[in-house]
Design a protein around this motif. Structure first.
Motif, short mmCIF file in Angstrom:
data_model
loop_
_atom_site.label_atom_id
_atom_site.label_comp_id
_atom_site.label_asym_id
_atom_site.label_seq_id
_atom_site.Cartn_x
_atom_site.Cartn_y
_atom_site.Cartn_z
N GLN A 51 7.87 -26.25 26.35
CA GLN A 51 8.55 -27.20 27.23
C GLN A 51 9.66 -27.93 26.49
O GLN A 51 10.73 -28.15 27.01
N HIS A 52 9.35 -28.30 25.25
CA HIS A 52 10.33 -29.03 24.46
C HIS A 52 11.59 -28.19 24.25
O HIS A 52 12.70 -28.68 24.35
N LYS A 53 11.37 -26.92 24.01
CA LYS A 53 12.47 -26.01 23.77
C LYS A 53 13.39 -25.91 25.00
O LYS A 53 14.59 -25.77 24.87
N ALA A 54 12.78 -25.99 26.17
CA ALA A 54 13.54 -25.85 27.39
C ALA A 54 14.28 -27.13 27.79
O ALA A 54 15.12 -27.10 28.66
N GLU A 55 13.96 -28.19 27.10
CA GLU A 55 14.61 -29.46 27.46
C GLU A 55 16.10 -29.40 27.15
O GLU A 55 16.51 -28.92 26.10
N PRO A 56 16.89 -29.90 28.06
CA PRO A 56 18.33 -29.89 27.78
C PRO A 56 18.69 -30.89 26.69
O PRO A 56 18.04 -31.91 26.56
N GLU A 57 19.71 -30.56 25.98
CA GLU A 57 20.15 -31.46 24.93
C GLU A 57 20.92 -32.62 25.55
O GLU A 57 21.70 -32.44 26.47
N VAL A 58 20.69 -33.79 25.02
CA VAL A 58 21.38 -34.96 25.55
C VAL A 58 22.59 -35.24 24.66
O VAL A 58 22.48 -35.36 23.46
N VAL A 59 23.73 -35.30 25.31
CA VAL A 59 24.97 -35.49 24.57
C VAL A 59 25.56 -36.86 24.90
O VAL A 59 25.81 -37.16 26.06
N PRO A 60 25.74 -37.69 23.91
CA PRO A 60 26.36 -38.99 24.19
C PRO A 60 27.86 -38.85 24.41
O PRO A 60 28.54 -38.15 23.66
N LEU A 61 28.35 -39.51 25.44
CA LEU A 61 29.78 -39.46 25.73
C LEU A 61 30.30 -40.87 25.95
O LEU A 61 29.61 -41.71 26.52
N ILE A 62 31.53 -41.09 25.53
CA ILE A 62 32.17 -42.38 25.76
C ILE A 62 32.58 -42.46 27.23
O ILE A 62 33.15 -41.51 27.76
N VAL A 63 32.30 -43.58 27.87
CA VAL A 63 32.67 -43.71 29.28
C VAL A 63 34.19 -43.65 29.43
O VAL A 63 34.93 -44.03 28.53
N PHE A 64 34.62 -43.15 30.57
CA PHE A 64 36.06 -42.92 30.73
C PHE A 64 36.87 -44.22 30.76
O PHE A 64 38.02 -44.26 30.37
N ALA A 108 29.81 -43.81 16.85
CA ALA A 108 29.30 -44.86 15.96
C ALA A 108 30.00 -46.18 16.24
O ALA A 108 29.36 -47.23 16.35
N LEU A 109 31.33 -46.12 16.37
CA LEU A 109 32.09 -47.34 16.64
C LEU A 109 31.76 -47.88 18.03
O LEU A 109 31.59 -49.08 18.23
N ALA A 110 31.64 -46.97 18.98
CA ALA A 110 31.31 -47.39 20.35
C ALA A 110 29.96 -48.12 20.38
O ALA A 110 29.81 -49.12 21.07
N ARG A 111 29.02 -47.62 19.60
CA ARG A 111 27.70 -48.27 19.55
C ARG A 111 27.82 -49.67 18.95
O ARG A 111 27.16 -50.60 19.40
N ARG A 115 26.99 -53.12 21.01
CA ARG A 115 26.05 -54.16 20.54
C ARG A 115 26.74 -55.51 20.46
O ARG A 115 26.17 -56.53 20.85
N PHE A 116 27.98 -55.48 19.99
CA PHE A 116 28.68 -56.75 19.80
C PHE A 116 29.08 -57.39 21.13
O PHE A 116 28.89 -58.58 21.34
N LEU A 117 29.62 -56.60 22.02
CA LEU A 117 30.09 -57.15 23.30
C LEU A 117 29.03 -57.11 24.40
O LEU A 117 29.24 -57.64 25.48
N LYS A 118 27.93 -56.45 24.10
CA LYS A 118 26.85 -56.29 25.09
C LYS A 118 27.36 -55.61 26.36
O LYS A 118 27.18 -56.09 27.48
N ILE A 119 28.04 -54.52 26.15
CA ILE A 119 28.52 -53.70 27.28
C ILE A 119 28.06 -52.26 27.04
O ILE A 119 27.61 -51.94 25.95
N THR A 120 28.22 -51.46 28.05
CA THR A 120 27.84 -50.05 27.91
C THR A 120 29.08 -49.19 27.78
O THR A 120 29.95 -49.19 28.65
N LEU A 121 29.15 -48.49 26.69
CA LEU A 121 30.31 -47.61 26.46
C LEU A 121 29.90 -46.14 26.35
O LEU A 121 30.74 -45.26 26.42
N ILE A 122 28.60 -45.94 26.17
CA ILE A 122 28.14 -44.57 25.96
C ILE A 122 27.18 -44.18 27.08
O ILE A 122 26.27 -44.93 27.41
N GLU A 123 27.44 -43.05 27.64
CA GLU A 123 26.53 -42.50 28.62
C GLU A 123 26.01 -41.19 28.09
O GLU A 123 26.74 -40.44 27.47
#
Ligand SMILES: [Zn+2]
Length: 151
Positions: A51-64, A108-111, A115-123
């Protein structure tokens, strides 16, 4: 459940010694030999691995709309670009480029900014796109639009 090595029937299987060789057969065919053990279903450990093998990989992306998000939040904190840059230990020029959309922050910078601005930049996106309903998706297909109108 499995396929009997002798008659091909799908049934509970038994490891059975028949004429010197151990094969997996159904209850019916097991009568012709000596049953060694019942063939157990796949162990939970093995199942989990598969099951683990079939799990899709999660890719972090910067919001547009990262540029607007950062700028808006920074301004709401009444912080200058210089101060903001200093606080997160980055160059002002980089902050300027990010806020104008000329530079995309690294994950890394987005994270760090998150954290600093308490906003979401990565989906996080699943690499293998399934047809699961993604309610918070920003991108809508024509099909989605029709579906939402029909609701
Ligand atoms: Zn059989």
């Amino acid at each position: 459940m499995g396929i009997c090595d002798m008659c091909g029937k799908e049934d509970e299987l038994y490891r059975t010694e028949i004429e010197g060789s151990v094969i997996r057969v159904c209850k019916n065919c097991a009568r012709y030999g000596k049953v060694l053990s019942e063939v157990k279903k796949m162990s939970p450990v093995k199942l989990k691995k598969i099951q683990h093998k079939a799990e899709p990989e999660v890719v972090p992306l910067i919001v547009f709309d990262y540029a607007q998000k950062i700028k808006k939040k920074r301004q709401s904190l009444q912080m200058q670009q210089e101060e903001f840059a200093k606080q997160i230990n980055e160059k002002v020029s980089l902050i300027h480029n990010i806020e104008t959309g000329h530079a995309k922050p690294s994950i890394a910078l987005a994270r760090k900014i998150e954290r600093f601005l308490k906003i979401t930049l990565i989906e996080e996106y699943e690499e293998q796109q399934t047809n699961k309903k993604e309610e918070k998706s920003d991108v809508m297909t024509i099909g989605d639009l029709i579906k939402s109108k029909l609701k």
